[in-house]
Write a protein that holds these residues in place. Structure first.
Motif, PDB file in Angstrom:
ATOM      1  N   ASP A  36       0.828  -1.206   0.000  1.00 59.46           N
ATOM      2  CA  ASP A  36       0.000   0.000   0.000  1.00 59.46           C
ATOM      3  C   ASP A  36       0.860   1.254   0.000  1.00 59.46           C
ATOM      4  O   ASP A  36       0.555   2.242  -0.679  1.00 59.46           O
ATOM      5  N   TRP A  37       1.958   1.219   0.786  1.00 55.58           N
ATOM      6  CA  TRP A  37       2.866   2.367   0.855  1.00 55.58           C
ATOM      7  C   TRP A  37       3.486   2.644  -0.520  1.00 55.58           C
ATOM      8  O   TRP A  37       3.569   3.787  -0.966  1.00 55.58           O
ATOM      9  N   LEU A  38       3.908   1.580  -1.199  1.00 59.85           N
ATOM     10  CA  LEU A  38       4.495   1.710  -2.539  1.00 59.85           C
ATOM     11  C   LEU A  38       3.481   2.236  -3.558  1.00 59.85           C
ATOM     12  O   LEU A  38       3.792   3.111  -4.376  1.00 59.85           O
ATOM     13  N   THR A  39       2.282   1.694  -3.502  1.00 54.65           N
ATOM     14  CA  THR A  39       1.247   2.097  -4.453  1.00 54.65           C
ATOM     15  C   THR A  39       0.946   3.578  -4.323  1.00 54.65           C
ATOM     16  O   THR A  39       0.813   4.301  -5.316  1.00 54.65           O
ATOM     17  N   GLU A  40       0.851   4.051  -3.090  1.00 58.49           N
ATOM     18  CA  GLU A  40       0.555   5.461  -2.851  1.00 58.49           C
ATOM     19  C   GLU A  40       1.733   6.354  -3.229  1.00 58.49           C
ATOM     20  O   GLU A  40       1.560   7.451  -3.767  1.00 58.49           O
ATOM     21  N   ALA A  41       2.965   5.871  -2.984  1.00 59.58           N
ATOM     22  CA  ALA A  41       4.151   6.704  -3.201  1.00 59.58           C
ATOM     23  C   ALA A  41       4.452   6.930  -4.674  1.00 59.58           C
ATOM     24  O   ALA A  41       4.967   7.983  -5.055  1.00 59.58           O
ATOM     25  N   GLN A  42       4.158   5.940  -5.516  1.00 62.04           N
ATOM     26  CA  GLN A  42       4.431   6.057  -6.954  1.00 62.04           C
ATOM     27  C   GLN A  42       5.886   6.443  -7.220  1.00 62.04           C
ATOM     28  O   GLN A  42       6.182   7.362  -7.994  1.00 62.04           O
ATOM     29  N   ILE A  64      11.674 -10.645  -1.506  1.00 55.80           N
ATOM     30  CA  ILE A  64      10.687  -9.652  -1.919  1.00 55.80           C
ATOM     31  C   ILE A  64       9.885 -10.215  -3.090  1.00 55.80           C
ATOM     32  O   ILE A  64      10.455 -10.661  -4.093  1.00 55.80           O
ATOM     33  N   SER A  65       8.590 -10.181  -2.974  1.00 56.93           N
ATOM     34  CA  SER A  65       7.733 -10.838  -3.962  1.00 56.93           C
ATOM     35  C   SER A  65       7.661 -10.038  -5.258  1.00 56.93           C
ATOM     36  O   SER A  65       7.812  -8.808  -5.259  1.00 56.93           O
ATOM     37  N   PRO A  66       7.428 -10.727  -6.376  1.00 54.89           N
ATOM     38  CA  PRO A  66       7.258 -10.034  -7.661  1.00 54.89           C
ATOM     39  C   PRO A  66       6.114  -9.028  -7.636  1.00 54.89           C
ATOM     40  O   PRO A  66       6.129  -8.052  -8.397  1.00 54.89           O
ATOM     41  N   THR A  67       5.128  -9.251  -6.775  1.00 54.81           N
ATOM     42  CA  THR A  67       4.027  -8.296  -6.647  1.00 54.81           C
ATOM     43  C   THR A  67       4.535  -6.920  -6.244  1.00 54.81           C
ATOM     44  O   THR A  67       4.041  -5.889  -6.732  1.00 54.81           O
ATOM     45  N   LEU A  68       5.559  -6.905  -5.383  1.00 53.16           N
ATOM     46  CA  LEU A  68       6.127  -5.637  -4.938  1.00 53.16           C
ATOM     47  C   LEU A  68       7.106  -5.073  -5.964  1.00 53.16           C
ATOM     48  O   LEU A  68       7.090  -3.881  -6.258  1.00 53.16           O
ATOM     49  N   THR A  69       7.980  -5.938  -6.490  1.00 49.11           N
ATOM     50  CA  THR A  69       9.035  -5.435  -7.386  1.00 49.11           C
ATOM     51  C   THR A  69       8.471  -4.855  -8.678  1.00 49.11           C
ATOM     52  O   THR A  69       9.135  -4.060  -9.349  1.00 49.11           O
ATOM     53  N   ALA A  70       7.244  -5.237  -9.021  1.00 48.09           N
ATOM     54  CA  ALA A  70       6.633  -4.731 -10.257  1.00 48.09           C
ATOM     55  C   ALA A  70       6.040  -3.334 -10.099  1.00 48.09           C
ATOM     56  O   ALA A  70       5.719  -2.687 -11.104  1.00 48.09           O
ATOM     57  N   LEU A  71       5.918  -2.854  -8.871  1.00 51.06           N
ATOM     58  CA  LEU A  71       5.224  -1.591  -8.656  1.00 51.06           C
ATOM     59  C   LEU A  71       6.016  -0.341  -9.070  1.00 51.06           C
ATOM     60  O   LEU A  71       5.477   0.530  -9.742  1.00 51.06           O
ATOM     61  N   PRO A  72       7.290  -0.196  -8.684  1.00 47.78           N
ATOM     62  CA  PRO A  72       8.013   1.002  -9.122  1.00 47.78           C
ATOM     63  C   PRO A  72       8.298   0.965 -10.628  1.00 47.78           C
ATOM     64  O   PRO A  72       8.374  -0.103 -11.239  1.00 47.78           O
ATOM     65  N   LYS A  73       8.514   2.122 -11.198  1.00 44.32           N
ATOM     66  CA  LYS A  73       8.755   2.248 -12.638  1.00 44.32           C
ATOM     67  C   LYS A  73       9.927   1.387 -13.090  1.00 44.32           C
ATOM     68  O   LYS A  73       9.846   0.670 -14.097  1.00 44.32           O
ATOM     69  N   PHE A  74      11.049   1.461 -12.353  1.00 48.11           N
ATOM     70  CA  PHE A  74      12.248   0.714 -12.743  1.00 48.11           C
ATOM     71  C   PHE A  74      12.450  -0.561 -11.929  1.00 48.11           C
ATOM     72  O   PHE A  74      13.367  -1.334 -12.221  1.00 48.11           O
ATOM     73  N   GLY A  75      11.633  -0.778 -10.909  1.00 43.48           N
ATOM     74  CA  GLY A  75      11.756  -1.973 -10.094  1.00 43.48           C
ATOM     75  C   GLY A  75      12.562  -1.748  -8.828  1.00 43.48           C
ATOM     76  O   GLY A  75      12.784  -0.615  -8.383  1.00 43.48           O
ATOM     77  N   PHE A  76      13.014  -2.849  -8.240  1.00 43.66           N
ATOM     78  CA  PHE A  76      13.840  -2.851  -7.030  1.00 43.66           C
ATOM     79  C   PHE A  76      15.281  -3.146  -7.416  1.00 43.66           C
ATOM     80  O   PHE A  76      15.537  -4.003  -8.266  1.00 43.66           O
ATOM     81  N   PHE A  77      16.224  -2.484  -6.759  1.00 42.60           N
ATOM     82  CA  PHE A  77      17.648  -2.728  -6.987  1.00 42.60           C
ATOM     83  C   PHE A  77      18.345  -2.969  -5.658  1.00 42.60           C
ATOM     84  O   PHE A  77      18.232  -2.166  -4.726  1.00 42.60           O
ATOM     85  N   ASN A  78      19.069  -4.073  -5.595  1.00 39.39           N
ATOM     86  CA  ASN A  78      19.777  -4.461  -4.375  1.00 39.39           C
ATOM     87  C   ASN A  78      21.241  -4.046  -4.447  1.00 39.39           C
ATOM     88  O   ASN A  78      21.894  -4.216  -5.491  1.00 39.39           O
ATOM     89  N   ILE A  79      21.755  -3.509  -3.341  1.00 37.13           N
ATOM     90  CA  ILE A  79      23.175  -3.177  -3.232  1.00 37.13           C
ATOM     91  C   ILE A  79      23.851  -4.335  -2.508  1.00 37.13           C
ATOM     92  O   ILE A  79      23.572  -4.589  -1.332  1.00 37.13           O
ATOM     93  N   HIS A  80      24.723  -5.035  -3.209  1.00 33.13           N
ATOM     94  CA  HIS A  80      25.356  -6.246  -2.676  1.00 33.13           C
ATOM     95  C   HIS A  80      26.872  -6.036  -2.633  1.00 33.13           C
ATOM     96  O   HIS A  80      27.476  -5.588  -3.611  1.00 33.13           O
TER      97      HIS A  80
END
Length: 320
Positions: free
Chosen positions: A66-72, A85-101
């Motif tokens: 919900d926080w991600l959806t509202e934040a856009q 992190i589920s694909p449901t979440l990673t699909a929400l931002p324009k460019f996705g999620f990026f991990n610093i490893h």
């Protein structure tokens, strides 16, 4: 660009300050319960007037969604999240999620990559920013930056250097996303892949008979400070070693590995290793506290005594 930083690690603080100063940081999200690592993150967020949210594992797919959806936001950068992190979440931002490893992926996938790199005597590590996918640490890469590991560098010192260098790597990654989006992400070379699980207590134990002086020094450095030192046994009790260095001994004799060959307040405590090599104990920890090797000698630890392998010690935990 508008970014959320998903982080539970202290080493993300330089990045927090950078993203805040650049007016890129929408909010900071911390996964899991409050602990010694993420409370300082919350305090930094308050100081910088950045919105801060905490979600437990079971809340990620509801509250965080919900926080991600509202934040856009355009992207979420992940800096220490213990949960998949589920694909449901990673699909929400324009460019996705990026991990610093903190390794040159695909080498040293998994948790605690810096521990394993230092323990294994790696001379080079680095930072990889990769897209988060369904499998840990295997997504296409946005940026990769090589950083050498100095001789004798501890986990804490090297990780702090990586944290500071992350600012520039993330800055370049953001610029790349702004310019080309995800079009120029590049795949990981599976021929170079390796995976290491999170360390367990047996991974911290010194084996005087089989490990060389260099291997013991690497282990000691890999455990300082996050794991409280490499574990050995002295006078029947657990004994932690936090810093050592290789020394030369004049006219060396053959000693049983683990034997204390010298102990005084001028030169400290020197221990024999296999193949006629010797280590000076610089910083140690045991029941009475944390001491220098010189103080250790003053406390009465004497030449002729012996450190034993900790294989039979029970009841130890990774954080003890």
């Amino acid at each position: 660009m508008k970014i959320i930083l998903l982080t539970g690690g202290l080493y993300s603080i330089p990045v927090i300050h950078y993203l805040s100063a650049q007016k890129l940081l929408h909010s900071i999200v911390s996964p899991g319960k409050a602990n010694k690592n993420n409370i300082p993150i919350e305090l930094n967020a308050q100081h910088l007037n950045i919105p801060f949210k905490r979600f437990l594992k079971e809340e990620l797919n509801i509250g965080f969604k919900d926080w991600l959806t509202e934040a856009q936001v355009d992207a979420v950068f992940v800096f220490g999240c213990p949960y998949k992190i589920s694909p449901t979440l990673t699909a929400l931002p324009k460019f996705g999620f990026f991990n610093i490893h903190f390794s040159l992926l695909p080498a040293y996938r998994g948790k605690s990559p810096v521990f394993w790199q230092i323990k294994n005597g790696a001379q080079t590590g680095g930072i990889t920013i990769h897209q988060v996918t369904e499998n840990y640490d295997d997504g296409p890469m946005l940026m990769q930056h090589e950083i050498s590991i100095a001789q004798g560098e501890s986990l804490g010192l090297y990780t702090n250097r990586l944290a500071m260098e992350s600012v520039q790597v993330i800055s370049k990654g953001i610029e790349k996303l702004n310019t080309t989006g995800n079009d120029l992400l590049f795949p990981q070379n599976e021929n170079n892949a390796s995976y290491f699980a999170a360390p367990v207590i047996d991974d911290l134990k010194i084996d005087w008979e089989t490990q060389s002086a260099n291997e013991i020094e690497n282990l000691v450095n890999a455990t300082n400070p996050d794991y409280g030192g490499a574990v050995t046994q002295f006078r029947g009790l657990p004994f932690r070693i936090l810093e050592v260095n290789l020394v030369q001994v004049n006219n060396p004799s053959t000693f049983i590995p683990g034997s204390i060959v010298h102990s005084d307040v001028n030169y400290g405590v020197i221990v024999a290793c296999k193949e006629t090599q010797f280590l000076r104990l610089n910083v140690v920890q045991f029941t009475e506290g944390i001491f220098s090797g010189f103080k250790l000698a003053a406390l009465g630890i004497a030449a002729g005594e012996h450190f034993e392998n900790a294989a039979n010690l029970s009841g130890l935990t990774i954080n003890s």
